[in-house]
Design an enzyme around this catalytic site. Structure first.
Site, PDB file in Angstrom:
ATOM      1  N   CYS A  79     -41.871 -51.978  63.728  1.00 37.57           N
ATOM      2  CA  CYS A  79     -42.681 -53.198  63.797  1.00 37.57           C
ATOM      3  C   CYS A  79     -41.851 -54.377  64.329  1.00 37.57           C
ATOM      4  CB  CYS A  79     -43.307 -53.497  62.437  1.00 37.57           C
ATOM      5  SG  CYS A  79     -44.739 -54.600  62.554  1.00 37.57           S
ATOM      6  N   HIS A 167     -45.896 -48.382  60.582  1.00 34.56           N
ATOM      7  CA  HIS A 167     -44.972 -48.195  59.453  1.00 34.56           C
ATOM      8  C   HIS A 167     -45.015 -46.737  58.978  1.00 34.56           C
ATOM      9  CE1 HIS A 167     -43.827 -52.402  58.672  1.00 34.56           C
ATOM     10  NE2 HIS A 167     -45.010 -52.678  59.187  1.00 34.56           N
ATOM     11  N   GLU A 169     -43.089 -45.347  56.871  1.00 33.52           N
ATOM     12  CA  GLU A 169     -42.673 -45.241  55.475  1.00 33.52           C
ATOM     13  C   GLU A 169     -43.831 -45.335  54.488  1.00 33.52           C
ATOM     14  OE1 GLU A 169     -42.140 -49.657  56.582  1.00 33.52           O
ATOM     15  OE2 GLU A 169     -42.086 -47.698  57.554  1.00 33.52           O
ATOM     16  N   SER A 226     -28.554 -47.008  31.310  1.00 30.78           N
ATOM     17  CA  SER A 226     -27.244 -47.106  30.650  1.00 30.78           C
ATOM     18  C   SER A 226     -26.795 -45.753  30.109  1.00 30.78           C
ATOM     19  CB  SER A 226     -27.280 -48.150  29.529  1.00 30.78           C
ATOM     20  OG  SER A 226     -28.160 -47.767  28.485  1.00 30.78           O
TER      21      SER A 226
END
Length: 509
Positions: A79, A167, A169, A226
């Site tokens: 794009c 696009h 994706e 974590s």
């Protein structure tokens, strides 16, 4: 040296999607803003230029000298990236007479082109642009069109450089993943061997070399990020890692003991700290959400710092920072406007004079879970829904008290258990219960009640950036409501939140 694709970010809302699609192909990639883009070293196999909300016809358009890349590595402009290449070579990019937003179909496709190999004529693509390429520079060749625009895709002759107006994706582009695979694997030559197993092996090797016998302290939250960071470090340095798990009194029912047991079973060196009196005392009479977060963040740092100073010869602080946090901190326009502050230990490295180690800083949330599975993280932690750092403090609207915490823990425990029993828990991304600062009249038996209302929340999402509410069965909601009202004295009304993000947030505070 880790081979990779670099993604040049011009501020598109879809930039992270490009990275996610490549990583789903087991191709490693990194995102950098156009104005902080690194030189292409020997590890770089190709570069993708993202879209942008800007226009190349703006007086202050976002500019990068693409000649630094052309002919050196394969380049794909998406794009705005395609329009920028055209504009810089004196082609014409003009406001479209027929603007394309949303679904479109390719009208012609050059089947011999490497990038478009296997892409079907009439393949659906996703457009999002107000400008179109109307005149290509010399040496640029059209390889695809749509009914409305003459240049849906082009290539530059005698080099591996392409530009596309759509696009790939976005999931609405039916052959988008195939196009990205053609670019990353067939054109750039990536081996597609970046897997959770390879990440674990490489990361442990890097940690061993970097830490070289030094001692590390890590703040555990009980969450996936974590915990996975802790397991990686534990594999690398063993007992030289000390973990601190702080109970701020705002965890889910029985969570502190259950999580501590799981950590001990995994062989982690964990110190558990019950600081609930300190946190709840400091939160007394506080109702503002941001003030709550700041108090919890401050108290957490103070508590963690106090525990860490009991340890000797600590040189590193480990954190479970993940890639979306890293991208946000170096975005094209700087960090986004603060919607809510995040509970983290950001002030600790300077305060404690420690170096920072972040073993997950290049992973997306779903990748962290896959790495956790590879490390055999306990399902109790690996498969749990995301839970906010400030815990139930931001699910209790208004002032907090130990009585309200107990009410919410009981209601949340019922909702979670019922979701698990109905085989719904692992089909949704996040769930929780909010205790509202609202009392209403109810009737139980022959008695009038005046008690609290709770709101149930369940959403579908992939990364928490956007979310949609889950259509839970009415019969299920009725069962949950009935059990909460009958078993949790102090709650007499249950409602269900049917708002999506945006415009709402997932949490209520």
């Amino acid at each position: 040296m880790q081979e990779k694709i670099l993604i040049m970010d011009f501020g598109s809302q879809y930039t992270q999607l490009i990275a996610r699609r490549l990583r789903e192909l087991n191709v490693y990639c990194e995102i950098y803003p156009y104005n902080h883009f690194p030189p292409a070293d020997a590890s770089v196999r190709g570069v993708i230029l993202s879209g942008s909300p800007c226009s190349v016809n703006d007086s202050a358009y976002l500019k990068y000298d693409i000649t630094k890349l052309r002919g050196i590595v394969p380049v794909l402009g998406i794009c705005y990236g395609a329009q920028l290449m055209t504009h810089l070579q004196n082609g014409k990019v003009q406001a479209s007479k027929h603007r394309e937003y949303g679904r479109a179909n390719l009208a012609t496709v050059d089947a011999s082109d490497e990038l478009l190999k296997g892409v079907a004529i009439h393949s659906q693509v996703w457009m999002s642009h107000g400008d179109s390429i109307t005149v290509l520079p010399e040496g640029f060749t059209v390889v695809a069109t749509t009914q409305n625009i003459p240049v849906a895709a082009f290539r530059i002759e005698n080099e591996k450089t392409w530009g596309i107006q759509f696009h790939p994706e976005v999931t609405h582009s039916s052959d988008g993943v195939l196009l990205l695979k053609n670019f990353a694997i067939n054109i750039c030559g990536c081996s597609a061997e970046w897997t959770p197993a390879s990440f674990v092996e490489n990361t442990i090797k890097i940690l061993k070399e970097k830490l070289n016998g030094d001692k590390v302290v890590l703040a555990l939250s009980g969450g996936v990020d974590s915990s996975v960071a802790a397991l990686l470090l534990h594999r690398a340095i063993g007992k030289n890692l000390t973990c601190v798990f702080v109970d701020h009194g705002l965890l889910r029912k029985n969570e502190f003991n259950e999580v501590m047991d799981a950590y001990n079973e995994m062989g982690l060196n964990v110190t558990g700290v019950n600081a609930s009196d300190k946190f709840l005392g400091d939160l007394k009479n506080v109702s503002d959400p941001e003030t709550k977060r700041k108090i919890i963040g401050r108290d957490f740092i103070e508590t963690f710092d106090e525990e860490a100073h009991k340890l000797k010869d600590i040189k590193w602080l480990a954190q479970g920072t993940i890639y979306p946090d890293v991208i946000e901190s170096v975005s094209v326009n700087g960090p986004s406007a603060t919607i809510k502050s995040h509970h983290n230990v950001g002030g600790l490295p300077e305060k404690m004079n420690l170096q920072l180690i972040e073993p997950l800083r290049l992973l997306f949330k779903d990748e962290v879970r896959r790495v956790g599975k590879e490390l055999r993280l306990k399902p109790l932690i690996l498969n749990r829904h995301p839970f906010p750092g400030p815990g139930l403090a931001i699910r209790i609207l208004g002032e907090i008290s130990s009585e309200k915490v107990t009410l919410l823990q009981e209601a949340d425990d019922i909702f979670t258990r019922k979701l698990q029993e109905a085989d719904l828990y692992h089909k949704i991304w996040q769930s929780g219960v909010m205790l509202l600062p609202v009392k209403s009249v109810g009737v139980m038996g022959d008695e009038r009640t005046y008690e609290y209302t709770v709101a149930l929340r369940a959403v579908h999402s992939t990364d928490g950036m956007t979310a949609d509410w889950v259509h839970l069965p009415y019969e299920f909601l009725a069962e949950v409501s009935n059990e909460i009202i009958n078993k949790v004295r102090g709650i007499n009304r249950v409602v269900y939140d049917i708002s999506s993000k945006p415009p709402a947030t997932i949490e209520w505070e």
